[in-house]
Each structure stands twice: as structure tokens, then as C-alpha cells.
Motif scaffolding. Structure first.
Motif, short mmCIF file in Angstrom:
data_model
loop_
_atom_site.label_atom_id
_atom_site.label_comp_id
_atom_site.label_asym_id
_atom_site.label_seq_id
_atom_site.Cartn_x
_atom_site.Cartn_y
_atom_site.Cartn_z
N THR B 16 0.67 -1.26 -0.12
CA THR B 16 -0.02 0.12 -0.03
C THR B 16 1.00 1.28 0.08
O THR B 16 0.58 2.26 -0.66
N GLN B 373 -11.85 -13.12 1.15
CA GLN B 373 -11.84 -11.56 1.10
C GLN B 373 -10.54 -10.87 0.87
O GLN B 373 -10.49 -10.07 -0.21
N ASN B 374 -9.86 -11.30 1.49
CA ASN B 374 -8.47 -10.58 1.63
C ASN B 374 -7.64 -10.48 0.26
O ASN B 374 -7.23 -9.84 -0.16
N ASP B 377 -9.69 -8.69 -2.43
CA ASP B 377 -9.37 -7.29 -2.26
C ASP B 377 -7.71 -6.84 -2.62
O ASP B 377 -7.61 -5.93 -3.31
N ALA B 380 -8.15 -6.81 -6.33
CA ALA B 380 -8.75 -5.40 -6.76
C ALA B 380 -7.83 -4.25 -6.35
O ALA B 380 -8.08 -3.28 -7.13
N GLY B 381 -6.83 -4.43 -5.84
CA GLY B 381 -5.80 -3.30 -5.56
C GLY B 381 -5.21 -3.11 -6.99
O GLY B 381 -4.64 -2.00 -7.12
N ARG B 383 -6.78 -2.78 -9.50
CA ARG B 383 -7.62 -1.93 -10.44
C ARG B 383 -7.08 -0.84 -11.24
O ARG B 383 -7.39 -0.64 -12.44
N GLU B 395 -14.04 -10.08 -8.39
CA GLU B 395 -15.12 -10.64 -7.57
C GLU B 395 -14.97 -12.25 -7.30
O GLU B 395 -14.28 -13.01 -7.99
N LYS B 396 -15.40 -12.63 -6.13
CA LYS B 396 -15.29 -14.01 -5.87
C LYS B 396 -16.24 -14.71 -6.75
O LYS B 396 -17.16 -14.34 -7.25
#
Lengths: 467, 467
Positions: B16, B373-374, B377, B380-381, B383, B395-396
Motif C-alpha cells: 500500500t 476476501q483478503n 481485495d 482488486a488493488g 484495479r 469478484e469472488k
């Protein structure tokens, strides 16, 4: 949205707090819109009727006249409160019956034959007045042309061969970076003494279909004929002409035929709260005289009509008046769009929203927004409601040619008008655009209907959340 | 990713902070990937070769054998460090030469003729052993079937006619809610005394093409023949059979032919840092014996090969080994996927990533992720880096049949394996799926290549940002 859109953005903070509460009801209505359009949508059957029973419909043609009547009837049947025509004066250009480009395969007198290319006249071009025979000079665009000497170009035919840039993800961007050759190439070539131009078709597909499209001459130049050749022929001619002199023959009897009366077709669903505030949704009824004008723009016309039918059928009553406009003459003059904007100014009508669909009937991805960052952010705030339907793109961008003359900004009659263009997946669009292949079999009913649903949902949300 | 993926998520906080710095370089590499694939991509020409020179390739067929050789050669040419075959035992089912469903148009003895429907045997079905003539009973699915009495079904042919739910935005969801009729309908009908089944084709298009696909019988039941009829015929038969008794005739000489040896085809680009850690990318080489298996799954096979070629051509060296797998027998047994997973377990190989493409070669929208979900995510980072290429969906979801046996989770051999499925636009997929219409002309080169680019970019990012 003089009064409305200003207020709309003031409600943003309010909405942030309440959208979650309202969102549940909104999501039900949006679900109803998509359920209806995906199970009982009429856009595809109406488009089939337009394509198969009328076909192409260039301004001033018999097809265009028929399509005006067709549009009037379909809007009536779709439940409009009123349907009317708005007179538009359109230029009339006729392709004629001859359009040939042939390449001399050997030196003069060698007895070798000619190779006929897949060619068509560009819309707006003058004819050749018999055959033109001349040497070609290939250039990669107007910039390269301008570097040549007038002596080198005198009496030549210019071959514009810069392809659309396949690296662009949006094919519209690739088109925008290329179409100056088609639109302005003849004028620039004529200015330097050329006698004709041929242009590589504006398409990312490598195939044998020539693509027509609009071109125009500056007032000051001699009008020389302009034709498109297919991409396969352009690639071949590039190879064939490498390091040798190539003579080609052009022949076309296309011509400008003056002006005629035609019409925009308009249907309305009256607003229950402020009917004097207008929300426009539209596409263009005219098409080039190739194929059936299925994606360009039978799709947009039928999606726009479907928005009205969806509101009517589902009992979604708009606060403001929903005005569906089937614009005439987008392809070669935009007289429908210009005439409409002038009437709006004359009548001092209040327009709060204009949505256009003119990028084909493919799976919708979102909307291009002509607006401020605040406005784009506001629209992107609907993302959560719209993403389940594959809508994820809400970005600054050009809304459309037909609604373009409605302009926004301080000097325009409609300073705060919000303008949106439906953005479908663009990958296949230019494969068919302005060519014989733009036919109903290239349109997928679900993709077309998803686009109509996207427009209906967006208009519903903007009508509901602006004050 | 026993050791690796756990670490991968620990690096999330680190990333991050640093992703913005690295993003610039990543965005350049991703741009290179898409530039290369959009200008010099080989997936489409390779797919054309597979479709036009080999065609369909059901497990055990001559086409399948040719496709194994084809895959070996193309992987070699694409720059793999090594290419090899992995033996797979596959079931062999043969369509035979007869497949007919005809409807008796009048009562017996009335002299009226029969109407032939567009029909095909379902893969795995037994033949009819001559003609079967019986009355049909239409049901909307297995649940409705089970409410009927055995007396009512005895000696009948069951007509499964529940359509795919057109309201679903993802056509895969619509398919998933419907395909039980095709897969298990015959078994259930047989259990209740029926002598055959016909199934409405799994397609959202209303047209005359019957769609085949896999079916199977439970061990305990009498095997009765199962055929698909086109959606137009299903709609017609529903109307025709309303309130009257309808006799149909089924005839098919399809049969199960035992087992044969075939192969997965595997090509590798060795990792420079931890070559023992494997990243799988693949699709399935076999197809149904209809059309050319262009979208299903020639597209995925050729996109996977293209990922390797892109890495090689652009000099993108993976830290881990990139293993391209062209799986055999996804359509009727998944023996390629199962055999591969067993070998992995036997050899105790470390797999960190598996990416599959088996949803057609349409414009990519993103990835379905089998993960926590982690993990979703984390993906999706990316993106911001991927959205310029139209990738917005992370998505899952289910990753794919071929890589399915690799399973993740505590009890599996590969507890932290990350599995992704490429998600293209799904609207048109089932129009062609398992039908004569799944041919190369339905594939758009740019859409196919964008999908290959999406996979290459995602694999590049995951290889780079996991430790």
C-alpha cells in the motif's frame, strides 16, 4: 438545469446520508427496468423491422422518408403522450451507380490488365466526371502530405493510408486519430494540386468491405473526388506500390443534389411535476447508404424509443418531460441536431438532461459525461446501483453529435445542461461502421436491450435525484 | 503458495505504501503487453489455424489427436523453454451418423406426416437402438418431473423445456440455473420409467441450432437416450403440444466406445528465482464435436499460449515458472484436469497460482477469484493499473473446470493456491456454445487479444507482488 442542476449538487451531501435508504427502492425499480427489457424488450424487434423493411436511409432518400413515418408509428405504439415531426432541411447527396477504383497492373502498353479494388465514394464527394487516370502518391496522413511539394502532387491521386491505431483500447479514440484523412484529406490534397484521393477505410478489421463516411471541402479549393478502399486493398496497394510508380483509375458518378425537407421525429412522455423541464434521449434516424444502419444508429434510435416504452410500461412517471428524439441527418450535416438546438433557443425551453446513444448496440459499459468533475462524481455515485448490470464506466467524455449543438456553458442557451453519451463496448463497432456489413445480424438482442436498460436506469436516477 | 501466498498477504501493508512508486513501472510493462498483443498478437491466427485446419476435437477423436500435435508445435514456436505431453486416459463417445427427433403431426392413421426437429444427441447419451416412438410429457425441470407419478411417466419421452433465465445479467448464471435438465434429466426421467428425453438447447438465442453438451447417468438407472432440440423447435413444440397428446420419434446411433490414450499438452517458461513454484495458465484443447470449438475453448487455449509468448517476446522474466497447460477432456470427463492434479499431488509440486480461460474469447471484463476476501481485495488493488484496459471486475467466483481439481483449502494438496478465471463479456457466449455456430468467424481478434493481455498482466502483477 439552470435552477435544477445547481440545486442537484447542493443535494449531494443530503444524498450521501439518505442514498442508502432510498437505494433499496431504486434498486428494485432498476431491477424492474432490466427484467422488462431482457424479457419483453421491443428494441430488437423494432430495429429488425427498420433494418429489414426499410434498410439504409441517407438524408433525402426514400429510405429516410419511410423511416420518419416508421419512427412516428413506433413512438405512438410505444406509449408516447404525443408524437410530432420537426421539419429539418437536409443536404441530399447521391451515390449514383458507378464507383470504381482500378489499379493498372503493368506499364502502359504492356497489355496487362487492371485490378479492381473494393471501393466506394465518400459521402459528400463530387463524382469523377468520367474516368480519372493518374499516378498515386501514398501518404500516412495530412501532415506527411503537407511536407511534399506541390510539384510532386500536381495531377496525382493521393492515397491516404494511415491505419487506425490498434493499440488504443477505445476504438473511438483510434478512429478520432485517423478520420481527418477521410474528412479533410481531399481538401488538403486539392489545395496542393492533386486530382483525386483514395482513403484507407476507417476500420480495424482487415477485410474487403469499403467504409464510406462524411467528407467536406473548404470553400476555397477545387472539389476533387474522394473514395474509400477496403483495408485489404489498402494493404495490398501499399505492398504493390513499394518502390514503383502505380497508375490508378477512379470513376464515380456520385453527386450533390441540393436540399430537401425532412424531419426529426419526436415523442414525449410528459412530466408530472415540472413538464416544462425537458430530458432528451435520442439517436439518429438517418444512416449512410450502406448496409442497414443497424448499429449506426438504428441501435440508438431503438434504445431511445425503448426508454420511453419502459417508463410507460412500468409506470415510472418522470417528474420532468422525457423527450425522445430521432434526429435526422447526423451523418452528413447534423441539420437535425442544429435545427433542434435552434428551436430550443427560440422557444427558450429549459433542458436539464440530454442522453445520446450513437456508438452501436453492444454491451453497455457506462456513460461519457460532458460535465464538471462534481457532476461526474455525482453520476459515478450511482455506481453501486448500476454495477450489477455491468455498468462501471462514468468518465468525462463526448456525449454525442446530435445533442452537441445543445451546448452547455456560459454563452450557450442552456448553461447547466447535463449531457451523457452511452458507452458500449467498442471493439467491434468500426468493423461494421458505414459499411455493407452494418446489418441486423451483427446486433445481439441482449446487448441492445442492456443498453436501453442502462439509459432508462440513468435517466430514472437523474430525474429522481435532481431537484 | 504454502509459503508464498501467506507472505503475499503480509506484504499488503508494505505494498500500500510502495505501490504508487512501483505503479509507474508496472503501468509501462502492462502497456507493453497490450501494445504487443494488439499489434502483433498471435492468438487469433493460431486459433484460426486450429479451427480451420483441425476443427472440432472431441476426446479420442482424430481431431483431438491432431490438436495435441498442433498444441505441441505452437507452444514450441511461441518460445517455451520446454514442451511435453502428459498422458491422459479419456472416455470416447461417438455421435454416430443418425440423430433425429420427429413429431407426429396428426393422430395415428390420419395420414399426416412428421415434422423433423433440429436435434442432436447429448454427449454421453446411449443411442436409441432403432427408433423410439412415444408420447411426450413436457416439464419445466427436474423438480416438476418429480411431482409427476411414475404411472404418468411410464413409457413416455420427457421434454425438458425450462429456458435459461434471460433476466440474469451473467449468462453463466442463467446457464447454471438450467443445465441440470441436460446433465441429469435423463437419469431422473429413467428412474421414473421414461424411455427417453429431449431437452431444450441451453441457449438464450432463439434459433434453429441444437446445442450438445455433457450428460451422465447415475449407476443405478436404465440408460435412456437424451437429445437436445433447438430453441425454436422447443418453443414450437410447447405451443403445438398445448392441450393435446403429442407423439415423437427419436433415433440416434451415438455410443460410448470405451477409453483411449490422449494427452495434456504442457509448455513452460522457467522462473529465474524460484522455478519450483508453478503458475498455471490454461484452457482446454478438446471441444464438442460441433462447429470448431472456437470460443469453447480454442479461445482459452490460444490466449494461454499467448501469455507465454508475450512474456518471452517482451523479455518479462517470471520469478516462478509459468506453465501453460492445454487440458484434454474438459467437456466429457475432465480427465485432463484430474490427471494433472493427481500428478501434482504425487510429485508434491508447489503451485502458487492457476488461471483459466474458458468463457469465450469476448472482451475481457476482469477475473473471478477463488479466494478469501483478503485475496480478492488484494487483486482488486490492481484495479487502477488494469482499468485503462477495460478490466473492472474482480469478484469472488468460480475459476474453472480444468484447474478445479487443484482445489485449495486445508485438506487439499495445495492449501493456499490462488485460482482465477478470466471473465469476458458473457452476452453472446451461449448463442454459440456447443453448437455448429461456434466457429472462428464469431471471434473478434481484438477481443481475443485483449483477454490474453489481461491474463498476462494479471500473472505479471501476481508474480511480482507476491513473495
Amino acid at each position: 438545469m439552470r435552477k435544477t442542476l445547481t440545486a442537484l449538487f447542493l443535494t449531494l451531501i443530503f444524498l450521501t446520508c439518505t442514498l442508502h435508504g432510498k437505494a433499496q427502492n431504486d434498486s428494485l425499480i432498476i431491477r424492474q427496468i432490466f427484467d422488462e427489457v431482457l424479457t419483453k424488450g421491443r428494441a430488437y424487434s423494432n430495429l429488425s423491422d427498420l433494418c429489414l423493411n426499410i434498410g439504409h436511409r441517407l438524408s433525402g432518400s426514400e429510405g429516410a422518408a419511410k423511416s420518419v413515418k416508421w419512427g412516428y408509428d413506433v413512438l405512438k405504439k410505444s406509449g408516447a403522450d404525443t408524437v410530432y415531426l420537426m421539419e429539418v432541411e437536409v443536404p441530399v447527396w447521391n451515390r449514383g451507380t458507378v464507383e470504381r477504383v482500378a489499379v493498372q497492373m503493368g506499364t502502359k502498353g504492356s497489355g496487362q490488365g487492371k485490378r479492381e479494388l473494393h471501393a466506394c465514394s465518400l459521402g459528400g464527394s463530387v463524382g469523377t466526371g468520367g474516368k480519372i487516370k493518374a499516378e498515386i502518391i501514398e501518404v500516412q496522413g495530412i501532415a506527411e502530405l503537407k511536407k511534399l511539394s506541390e510539384a510532386a502532387l500536381k495531377g496525382k491521386i493521393v492515397f491516404f493510408n494511415r491505419p487506425m491505431d490498434s493499440r488504443k483500447i477505445s476504438t473511438f479514440e483510434a478512429y478520432g486519430g485517423c478520420v481527418d484523412q477521410r474528412y479533410a484529406g481531399a481538401g488538403e490534397a486539392s489545395r496542393m494540386g492533386a486530382v483525386g484521393v483514395i482513403v484507407r477505410s476507417m476500420s480495424l478489421a482487415i477485410d474487403e468491405h469499403p467504409h464510406t463516411g462524411g467528407m467536406a471541402y473548404p470553400d476555397s479549393v477545387q472539389r476533387i473526388p474522394a473514395m474509400a478502399i477496403s483495408t485489404t486493398d489498402a494493404e495490398w496497394l501499399h505492398q504493390f506500390g513499394a518502390n514503383k510508380t502505380v497508375q490508378i483509375e477512379m470513376e464515380s458518378d456520385c453527386e450533390f443534389k441540393g436540399y430537401a425537407k425532412s424531419s426529426n421525429v419526436i415523442g414525449e412522455l410528459w412530466g408530472y411535476e415540472s413538464p416544462q423541464d425537458i430530458m432528451v434521449v435520442g439517436g439518429h434516424l438517418d444512416s449512410w447508404d450502406k448496409g442497414q444502419g443497424a448499429h449506426d444508429d438504428g441501435a440508438g434510435v431503438n434504445q431511445s424509443i425503448e426508454v420511453l416504452r419502459l417508463f410507460k410500461t412500468l409506470g415510472i412517471k418522470p417528474k420532468r418531460t422525457l423527450r425522445v428524439i430521432l434526429f435526422m441527418n447526423e451523418e452528413n450535416g447534423n441539420m437535425g441536431g442544429k435545427t433542434y438546438a435552434q428551436k430550443v433557443a427560440d422557444k427558450k425551453e429549459t433542458h436539464v438532461l440530454a442522453v445520446e446513444s450513437d456508438r452501436g448496440g453492444f454491451t453497455p459499459r457506462g456513460f461519457a459525461v460532458e460535465g464538471t468533475q462534481n457532476e461526474i462524481d455525482f453520476i459515478a455515485g450511482f455506481r453501486e446501483l448500476l454495477e450489477p448490470y455491468g455498468l462501471h464506466y462514468f468518465e468525462k467524455g463526448y456525449a454525442g453529435v446530435d445533442i452537441g449543438p445543445l451546448q452547455r456553458g456560459d454563452k450557450a442557451p442552456l448553461p447547466n445542461l447535463l449531457m451523457l453519451g452511452l458507452v458500449p463496448d467498442s471493439q467491434r463497432y468500426f468493423d461494421y461502421h458505414h459499411a455493407d456489413t452494418d446489418t441486423i445480424d451483427k446486433v445481439n438482442p441482449r446487448e441492445l436491450h442492456l443498453g436501453a436498460g442502462a439509459m432508462a436506469a440513468m435517466i430514472y436516477l437523474l430525474d429522481r435525484y435532481s431537484k
